[in-house]
Design a protein around this motif. Sequence first.
Motif, mmCIF file in Angstrom:
data_model
loop_
_atom_site.group_PDB
_atom_site.id
_atom_site.type_symbol
_atom_site.label_atom_id
_atom_site.label_comp_id
_atom_site.label_asym_id
_atom_site.label_seq_id
_atom_site.Cartn_x
_atom_site.Cartn_y
_atom_site.Cartn_z
ATOM 1 N N ALA A 10 12.670 -6.514 7.562
ATOM 2 C CA ALA A 10 14.004 -5.869 7.233
ATOM 3 C C ALA A 10 13.990 -5.615 5.933
ATOM 4 O O ALA A 10 14.599 -4.710 5.216
ATOM 5 N N ALA A 11 13.679 -6.701 4.875
ATOM 6 C CA ALA A 11 13.676 -6.771 3.559
ATOM 7 C C ALA A 11 12.854 -5.673 3.034
ATOM 8 O O ALA A 11 13.422 -4.978 1.755
ATOM 9 N N THR A 12 11.881 -5.515 3.126
ATOM 10 C CA THR A 12 11.155 -4.457 2.656
ATOM 11 C C THR A 12 11.788 -3.000 3.063
ATOM 12 O O THR A 12 11.473 -2.143 2.140
ATOM 13 N N VAL A 13 12.154 -2.582 4.097
ATOM 14 C CA VAL A 13 12.872 -1.440 4.070
ATOM 15 C C VAL A 13 13.949 -1.405 3.135
ATOM 16 O O VAL A 13 14.288 -0.424 2.518
ATOM 17 N N ALA A 14 14.720 -2.491 2.953
ATOM 18 C CA ALA A 14 16.091 -2.420 2.121
ATOM 19 C C ALA A 14 15.526 -2.260 0.490
ATOM 20 O O ALA A 14 16.095 -1.697 -0.114
ATOM 21 N N THR A 15 14.312 -2.796 0.355
ATOM 22 C CA THR A 15 14.011 -2.482 -1.101
ATOM 23 C C THR A 15 13.497 -1.146 -1.488
ATOM 24 O O THR A 15 13.405 -0.616 -2.626
ATOM 25 N N ARG A 16 13.327 -0.251 -0.237
ATOM 26 C CA ARG A 16 13.209 1.318 -0.605
ATOM 27 C C ARG A 16 14.647 1.892 -0.456
ATOM 28 O O ARG A 16 14.360 3.470 -0.312
ATOM 29 N N GLY A 52 9.036 3.234 3.865
ATOM 30 C CA GLY A 52 9.793 2.284 4.307
ATOM 31 C C GLY A 52 10.176 2.667 5.708
ATOM 32 O O GLY A 52 11.028 2.035 6.277
ATOM 33 N N SER A 53 9.510 3.373 6.635
ATOM 34 C CA SER A 53 9.695 3.758 7.646
ATOM 35 C C SER A 53 9.239 2.788 8.892
ATOM 36 O O SER A 53 9.548 3.038 10.155
ATOM 37 N N ILE A 78 3.913 0.711 1.943
ATOM 38 C CA ILE A 78 5.467 0.859 2.098
ATOM 39 C C ILE A 78 5.753 2.040 1.110
ATOM 40 O O ILE A 78 6.872 2.708 1.540
ATOM 41 N N ASP A 79 5.022 2.479 -0.013
ATOM 42 C CA ASP A 79 5.556 3.622 -0.786
ATOM 43 C C ASP A 79 4.751 4.100 -1.909
ATOM 44 O O ASP A 79 4.997 4.404 -2.953
ATOM 45 N N GLY A 136 0.624 -1.292 0.194
ATOM 46 C CA GLY A 136 0.146 0.048 -0.078
ATOM 47 C C GLY A 136 0.774 1.322 -0.179
ATOM 48 O O GLY A 136 2.180 1.426 0.248
ATOM 49 N N CYS A 137 0.108 2.227 -0.246
ATOM 50 C CA CYS A 137 0.662 3.478 -0.386
ATOM 51 C C CYS A 137 1.221 4.347 0.911
ATOM 52 O O CYS A 137 0.638 4.243 1.661
ATOM 53 N N VAL A 138 2.426 4.773 0.711
ATOM 54 C CA VAL A 138 3.103 5.564 2.002
ATOM 55 C C VAL A 138 3.621 6.802 1.106
ATOM 56 O O VAL A 138 4.331 6.597 0.392
#
Length: 338
Positions: free
Chosen positions: A218-224, A133-134, A95-96, A18-20
Amino acid sequence: MWWKSFAMGVATTTAVLGCVLASAPAAAEPGSESAPMVSSRAPDGARIVGVTMVTPTRAKVTVASPAMGRPISVGVLLPRERAKPRPTLYLLDGIDGGVYTNYTESGWTYQTDIVAFMADKDANIVLPIGGTGSYYTDWISRDPVLGLNKWETFLTEELPPLIDSRFHGNGVNAIGGLSMGALGAMSLAVRNPDLYTGVAAFSGCLDQGTAELRQATAATVATRGGNPDNMWGPLNNSDWAAHDPATHVSVLKGKPLYVAVGNGLPDPALGLAGIASPVGGILEGVVLQCTHGFKAQADRAGVDVTYDFRAGLHSWGYWNQDLHRAWPTLARALHLSH
């Protein structure tokens, strides 16, 4: 590092999260009334520096945040009738999604019917615009890509008194979110149980108790582009446990709670709105595992939660449906009759 290679394998899967929205202040839309102001100030010095009324019931608010070190934009949906003070519902994004709106509005207003749905609800709806990603948390270190993230401080200390002062809040607050925002909302609630009267979480990994599930987060943070070690430290750092909703769910006992998650299969009843890329099923499968872990700990702690183990993928069509289904629970949390 491990999280870089792991992130490469899941980068495409997080595209459907979803949108962040990013934290740059939203520009006034054509025809709207701009009303820059310093009418409200929180005890720590945070203050409202601008309000744009997009419609008579929809505002874009810019807050000067000492914690974040920059202006933060939030959307605020207001009820049609505003004669008396009212509760506030905070809803967090995924996430973004700011990419899709050029960071001008929340994914909730861009992707769902929330504006129409909430129009007759006697509550303020606050939609932070920012936080890619926060996980809406206070990071232990500034990140070279994702910057300074002190979202917990902003959302729990700086923003609520400003919203209540400017938009006649009565001090009753509930919180919810989807995907990244679902974990963010539940984590904020277990860490600040005196602030929130209830929580709604849609498709969120609410159990961070194992290395496998922490790696996925953690991987979702890294993808951003972020370094997840800057969030809560390495995976064995105590900050991961400190922010884990499943570990601390007992503090929410007695509060109205709603958790929804799909089974990884599309629901034909939603038609086109229920379709996502194939990885939407994979993502929801991981979230389903998290939800079962959260439920096991909530059950052991005697915490009553309304669950919706439904059909569905990791996509907005389901989260829009979740919002409608969750409303009776949220209304109880907000002390509303309907």
